[in-house]
Design an enzyme around this catalytic site. Structure first.
Site, short mmCIF file in Angstrom:
data_model
loop_
_atom_site.label_atom_id
_atom_site.label_comp_id
_atom_site.label_asym_id
_atom_site.label_seq_id
_atom_site.Cartn_x
_atom_site.Cartn_y
_atom_site.Cartn_z
N GLU A 85 0.79 -1.04 -0.09
CA GLU A 85 0.01 0.09 0.07
C GLU A 85 0.88 1.23 -0.18
O GLU A 85 2.25 1.04 0.18
CB GLU A 85 -0.90 -0.15 1.29
CG GLU A 85 -0.20 -0.04 2.73
CD GLU A 85 -0.96 -0.20 3.66
OE1 GLU A 85 -2.14 -0.80 3.86
OE2 GLU A 85 -0.49 0.53 4.84
N HIS A 87 0.64 5.59 1.15
CA HIS A 87 -0.22 6.77 1.83
C HIS A 87 0.64 7.98 2.31
O HIS A 87 1.94 7.92 2.05
CB HIS A 87 -0.89 6.25 3.15
CG HIS A 87 0.06 5.34 3.90
ND1 HIS A 87 1.29 5.67 4.59
CD2 HIS A 87 -0.24 4.01 4.31
CE1 HIS A 87 1.82 4.68 5.14
NE2 HIS A 87 1.04 3.63 5.07
N HIS A 91 6.02 5.98 7.45
CA HIS A 91 6.28 5.12 8.40
C HIS A 91 7.56 4.93 9.07
O HIS A 91 8.78 5.27 8.34
CB HIS A 91 5.97 3.59 7.86
CG HIS A 91 4.71 3.32 7.82
ND1 HIS A 91 3.86 3.45 8.97
CD2 HIS A 91 3.66 2.44 7.10
CE1 HIS A 91 2.54 2.98 8.62
NE2 HIS A 91 2.50 2.61 7.28
N HIS A 125 4.83 0.17 -0.06
CA HIS A 125 5.59 -0.66 0.76
C HIS A 125 4.88 -1.81 1.36
O HIS A 125 3.69 -1.76 1.11
CB HIS A 125 6.13 0.33 1.96
CG HIS A 125 4.81 0.83 3.11
ND1 HIS A 125 4.15 1.97 2.19
CD2 HIS A 125 4.10 0.48 3.93
CE1 HIS A 125 3.25 2.54 3.25
NE2 HIS A 125 3.30 1.48 3.94
N CYS A 139 5.70 0.19 15.32
CA CYS A 139 5.61 1.27 14.10
C CYS A 139 4.98 2.30 14.74
O CYS A 139 3.66 2.46 14.84
CB CYS A 139 4.94 0.64 13.06
SG CYS A 139 4.28 1.61 11.65
#
Lengths: 200, 200
Positions: A85, A87, A91, A125, A139
């Site tokens: 995905e 965004h 991260h 990723h 995370c």
């Protein structure tokens, strides 16, 4: 920005702590009072939305604490992987356990405890277990963030033109992805040559 | 809120990464391209502002990345401790190495890998190495946060009325605290009975 995407999108609500304890001991598998939750619920049949054998532990930021981020811990079992995905939010991960391969755009990283990975905005990723043990990583992430997006067909094609990525990435080819991939019996998983092996 | 307190207050500037690599391997002591920095610079002679043998590794959020938090890793050597302080922003930590004692208000926690600790807003806190090895912990924190404040005399008195806290907390009694405590030769450290021992 859309607030907590878990509340409005394809992920389950966070796991608010059932108590207000300030110290949560780790017992080797989980933390006091933190219930592991399913990674996300599906809603898309787009290739790349599939995932397999992932759970999430929300350690902080899911129960109204006054903080701009959430601290989560993910575990991916052998053979498992997160959805492919992208965004806008970034991260950052720190590996705590096991061996993984992380696809970040056209790069693939072999990671071990306590390696760090940064995923810049809008870069596709995926996190893949690369060993015989659980692959676990912290995370922390912005509390206010946009929901994950699957890749377009063009983006996926472009990504798979990179041999190393094609070898590692997991993309279920059949419909019904976006919910938990039940394994090769129900989904054809590309790049079977990248099946879990012990990380070098 | 006052932005990054390191830029305006008692801490050194963050350690911006010298490169844009996305994977930083951990070599057992540090991460590729991340320079350990001194914990903070002094500026106060208030008891509690002293600290000893602490370094900071800024893994993310110190180099302009678009994120609402910073990901830092602190190491406290045997005999070392962070300053006793309070602030509106919360702390979350995950222990990666060694044994520590964490004072959170009137509570004291013995912590080990991968324990989690949450410090609520405005609660006085201190991190103390409690063993013979380096005590290391991750501490993601809001990027936009208020600067740390020393405790008032009244708050300190109240805190020290709790026997377990009095046993563990480190407060240099002489002037010149707020800069690195050079050890018992130059500063009287209270609660010497809590000198580093192997954590149970």
């Amino acid at each position: 920005m859309s607030g907590h995407p878990e509340d409005s999108s394809c992920e389950l609500p966070g796991a608010p702590s059932a108590d207000d304890r300030r110290h949560r001991q780790f017992d080797g598998a989980a933390w006091d009072g933190v219930t592991p939750r399913v990674y996300k619920l599906g809603g898309s049949s787009v290739p790349g939305a599939a995932w397999r054998d992932v759970v999430r532990h929300t350690l902080a930021g899911g129960a109204g604490e006054p903080m701009a981020f959430q601290l989560r811990y993910f575990e991916i079992e052998p053979g498992g992987y997160s959805s492919l995905e992208k965004h806008r939010h970034v991260h950052t991960i720190i590996v705590l356990h096991g061996a993984g391969r992380v696809v970040v755009g056209r790069e693939v990283f072999d990671v071990a405890p306590f390696d760090f990975v940064y995923v810049p905005p809008n870069v596709p990723h995926q996190f893949v277990n690369a060993g015989p043990a659980t692959f676990g990583f912290l995370c922390p992430v912005d509390a206010d963030r946009d929901p994950p997006q699957p890749l377009t067909g063009e983006e996926l094609h472009e990504l798979l033109s990179e041999p190393r990525v094609r070898e590692v990435v997991r993309v279920a080819e059949t419909a019904g992805s976006g919910i938990q991939d039940e394994g090769p019996e129900t989904h054809v998983v590309m790049a079977r040559s990248a099946a879990p092996t012990q990380s070098p």
